[in-house]
Design a protein around this motif. Structure first.
Motif, PDB file in Angstrom:
ATOM      1  N   PHE A   1       4.287   4.717   2.421  1.00 53.72           N
ATOM      2  CA  PHE A   1       4.890   5.832   3.133  1.00 53.72           C
ATOM      3  C   PHE A   1       4.957   7.042   2.195  1.00 53.72           C
ATOM      4  O   PHE A   1       4.548   6.960   1.034  1.00 53.72           O
ATOM      5  N   ALA A   2       5.490   8.150   2.691  1.00 50.78           N
ATOM      6  CA  ALA A   2       5.509   9.378   1.894  1.00 50.78           C
ATOM      7  C   ALA A   2       6.302   9.220   0.608  1.00 50.78           C
ATOM      8  O   ALA A   2       5.906   9.736  -0.441  1.00 50.78           O
ATOM      9  N   THR A   3       7.440   8.493   0.645  1.00 51.50           N
ATOM     10  CA  THR A   3       8.303   8.405  -0.542  1.00 51.50           C
ATOM     11  C   THR A   3       8.451   6.992  -1.084  1.00 51.50           C
ATOM     12  O   THR A   3       8.954   6.836  -2.202  1.00 51.50           O
ATOM     13  N   VAL A   4       8.063   5.968  -0.326  1.00 52.59           N
ATOM     14  CA  VAL A   4       8.179   4.593  -0.806  1.00 52.59           C
ATOM     15  C   VAL A   4       6.950   3.799  -0.401  1.00 52.59           C
ATOM     16  O   VAL A   4       6.249   4.158   0.555  1.00 52.59           O
ATOM     17  N   ASP A   5       6.675   2.725  -1.140  1.00 48.98           N
ATOM     18  CA  ASP A   5       5.680   1.734  -0.759  1.00 48.98           C
ATOM     19  C   ASP A   5       6.433   0.465  -0.386  1.00 48.98           C
ATOM     20  O   ASP A   5       7.324   0.021  -1.129  1.00 48.98           O
ATOM     21  N   VAL A   6       6.091  -0.118   0.749  1.00 49.14           N
ATOM     22  CA  VAL A   6       6.754  -1.333   1.210  1.00 49.14           C
ATOM     23  C   VAL A   6       5.774  -2.491   1.142  1.00 49.14           C
ATOM     24  O   VAL A   6       4.631  -2.380   1.616  1.00 49.14           O
ATOM     25  N   PHE A   7       6.230  -3.609   0.554  1.00 50.38           N
ATOM     26  CA  PHE A   7       5.405  -4.807   0.389  1.00 50.38           C
ATOM     27  C   PHE A   7       6.072  -5.990   1.091  1.00 50.38           C
ATOM     28  O   PHE A   7       7.294  -6.063   1.186  1.00 50.38           O
TER      29      PHE A   7
ATOM     30  N   LEU B   1       4.719  -9.683  -6.168  1.00 53.15           N
ATOM     31  CA  LEU B   1       5.364  -8.727  -5.277  1.00 53.15           C
ATOM     32  C   LEU B   1       6.832  -8.573  -5.632  1.00 53.15           C
ATOM     33  O   LEU B   1       7.441  -9.468  -6.232  1.00 53.15           O
ATOM     34  N   PRO B   2       7.458  -7.440  -5.246  1.00 59.63           N
ATOM     35  CA  PRO B   2       8.891  -7.279  -5.507  1.00 59.63           C
ATOM     36  C   PRO B   2       9.718  -8.262  -4.678  1.00 59.63           C
ATOM     37  O   PRO B   2       9.412  -8.520  -3.517  1.00 59.63           O
TER      38      PRO B   2
ATOM     39  N   ARG C   1       9.726  -3.373  10.788  1.00 59.09           N
ATOM     40  CA  ARG C   1      11.159  -3.547  11.017  1.00 59.09           C
ATOM     41  C   ARG C   1      11.968  -3.080   9.801  1.00 59.09           C
ATOM     42  O   ARG C   1      13.014  -2.447   9.932  1.00 59.09           O
ATOM     43  N   TYR C   2      11.478  -3.387   8.609  1.00 65.09           N
ATOM     44  CA  TYR C   2      12.150  -2.976   7.383  1.00 65.09           C
ATOM     45  C   TYR C   2      12.136  -1.450   7.250  1.00 65.09           C
ATOM     46  O   TYR C   2      13.139  -0.835   6.867  1.00 65.09           O
ATOM     47  N   ALA C   3      11.010  -0.838   7.574  1.00 68.75           N
ATOM     48  CA  ALA C   3      10.904   0.621   7.492  1.00 68.75           C
ATOM     49  C   ALA C   3      11.868   1.293   8.458  1.00 68.75           C
ATOM     50  O   ALA C   3      12.464   2.335   8.141  1.00 68.75           O
TER      51      ALA C   3
ATOM     52  N   GLY D   1       9.591 -11.747   1.456  1.00 64.92           N
ATOM     53  CA  GLY D   1      10.195 -10.835   2.401  1.00 64.92           C
ATOM     54  C   GLY D   1       9.799  -9.403   2.089  1.00 64.92           C
ATOM     55  O   GLY D   1       9.064  -9.140   1.139  1.00 64.92           O
ATOM     56  N   PRO D   2      10.312  -8.426   2.845  1.00 67.86           N
ATOM     57  CA  PRO D   2       9.942  -7.021   2.612  1.00 67.86           C
ATOM     58  C   PRO D   2      10.836  -6.354   1.576  1.00 67.86           C
ATOM     59  O   PRO D   2      12.062  -6.483   1.610  1.00 67.86           O
TER      60      PRO D   2
END
Length: 456
Positions: free
Chosen positions: A382-388, A418-419, A354-356, A394-395
């Protein structure tokens, strides 16, 4: 191609008939097949195949083997011209050939390879592989477990390369370019294959069969590694295929011209006439569900690969004229798609997905390392970002220099955590807050520093 085929076999000098006992020592033999057939007694072997120079088409190949002092009937070998690497892949000097056939234990070989016009094939070779016996071959990881409803669909139990006995030195056989795995951009879809082998193998034989296929693909065909990304046996056990990380989009050599952005699952056996067993189908569905769900791909959708429109879950024969994956398995692809959809829950609903979508896939690119658990939560690269993501944080995403620095720490670092924000601009640079510290970009120093502690 040579002269018109003779009816009598070419007889090699026979060695002494060796005892009919499984060998503990691996061996690899190539016998020239310059006539219509070759006949010889050999030291024990477990798998046989026939190869010939690349570019020769319409070859009919058959073998019969000597077991326990008796010759079997002649058996045709499957010839799949478009199994293999993409045209520009660094897969060494390639040879065309049959699919290998598991014979268990044999001490003699008769073989034939002719074109459909009856002429001999110049430069053909009979390949005999003895994969040897390892003490771990008798280990059994058990039956497939109960289906999980977790989201994303979890990685199923899998027999690792180390556990089935892959000799990683073999990946250097065709040159230094083959040692390091190659990766594609993402995972868009999957191809289902069969090995065109026999269906009466035992549990303890399967690791040896996988080792023999590995040797055949590398030494006989000239590929960098085992061609398939995953294999599934008739007992429902999943085996890791090509090296590079089962969770990553490893470039395989399973469907020539269509390997990029896909993965190949080969079921071990021949399913032209025989239906695949339920345990095999269920485990195939589970490895498909895990890879597709992690990369947010619907099994009911269509994709485009090499300019062709295909189902997300396709059979090998959907790309070219081939019998693979066998009519009885091909007829089950509709069931497989439905089963995969059920295992995946019918939709993507994870917080990372959902965040992506909010960030926009056009902005962040496609998944490279699909959604997977970390030590402290979940992540998708992902190609340009990492999502945690974790319930506590939360994301949030890392990008640019912050992503590079965080990866060096070991993304999902237990010490930094985590961030809990995305990166934001401050006077003189930028910073990003984590559970137990900060990443700070100093514009003058042009580097990212790690600062532990809650205050800054």
């Amino acid at each position: 191609m040579g002269k018109t085929a003779r009816l009598l076999p070419l007889v090699l000098t026979a060695t002494a008939l060796l005892p009919q006992q499984p060998s503990n020592d691996p061996s690899y033999q190539e016998i020239p097949l310059d006539g219509v057939s070759v006949q010889a007694h050999t030291k024990p072997y477990g798998m046989v195949g026939i190869t010939w120079p690349e570019g020769v088409r319409n070859v009919a190949a058959k073998v019969r083997v000597e077991q326990n002092g008796k010759w079997t009937d002649w058996q045709s070998l499957s010839v799949e011209d478009d199994h293999g690497p993409d045209p520009l892949a660094p897969e060494g000097i390639q040879r065309a050939g049959t699919e290998p056939l598991w014979v268990g234990n044999a001490t003699g070989i008769q073989a034939s390879a002719v074109t459909n016009t009856g002429t001999t094939v110049s430069g053909a070779k009979v390949v005999l592989i003895q994969p040897g016996v390892l003490s771990s071959d008798a280990d059994d990881p058990g039956e497939i477990g109960a289906a999980s409803s977790a989201s994303p669909y979890p990685m199923p139990l899998m027999v690792s390369r180390r556990r089935w006995g892959a000799d990683e030195r073999l990946r250097a056989y065709n040159g230094a370019d083959c040692v390091r795995p190659r990766y594609t951009t993402t995972v868009l879809g999957a191809f289902v294959h069969h090995t065109a082998d026999r269906n009466d193998y035992t549990r303890t034989q399967v690791p040896a069969m996988v080792r023999a296929i590995y040797a055949y693909h590398v030494k006989s065909r000239g590929w960098c590694d085992l061609g398939y990304n995953f294999l599934v046996d008739r007992f429902g056990r999943i085996f890791e295929g090509r090296a590079g990380g089962a969770q990553l989009p490893v470039l395989g050599a399973h469907t020539a011209s269509y390997n990029a952005n896909s993965f190949g699952v080969a079921v071990i056996g021949n399913f032209d006439q025989v239906a695949p067993p339920p345990a095999m189908l269920e485990s195939t569905a589970r490895v498909l569900a895990w890879k597709l769900d992690a990369n947010y791909r619907s099994p009911s959708a269509t994709i485009r690969l090499d300019g062709k429109s295909l189902h997300t879950v396709s059979g090998h024969r959907d790309t070219k004229a081939t019998d693979c994956p066998g009519t009885q398995l091909y007829n089950k692809l509709g069931w497989l798609r439905q089963r995969v959809n059920t295992l995946m829950g019918g939709s993507f609903a994870t917080p990372i997905y959902r965040y992506a979508r909010q960030l926009g896939f056009r902005n962040i690119g496609q998944p490279f390392w699909g959604e997977h658990p970390t030590r402290t939560g979940w992540a998708t690269y992902f190609a340009t970002v990492d999502v945690f993501y974790s319930v506590a944080t939360g994301p949030h995403s890392t990008a640019g220099a912050f992503r590079t620095r965080y990866r060096r720490l070991g993304a999902g670092s237990a010490r930094l955590g985590l961030p809990i924000t995305d990166a934001y601009q401050v006077h003189g640079g930028a910073r990003q807050k984590f559970q137990r510290g900060w990443l700070v970009w100093d514009r003058r120093a042009r580097q990212v520093q790690v600062v532990y502690g809650r205050a800054l």
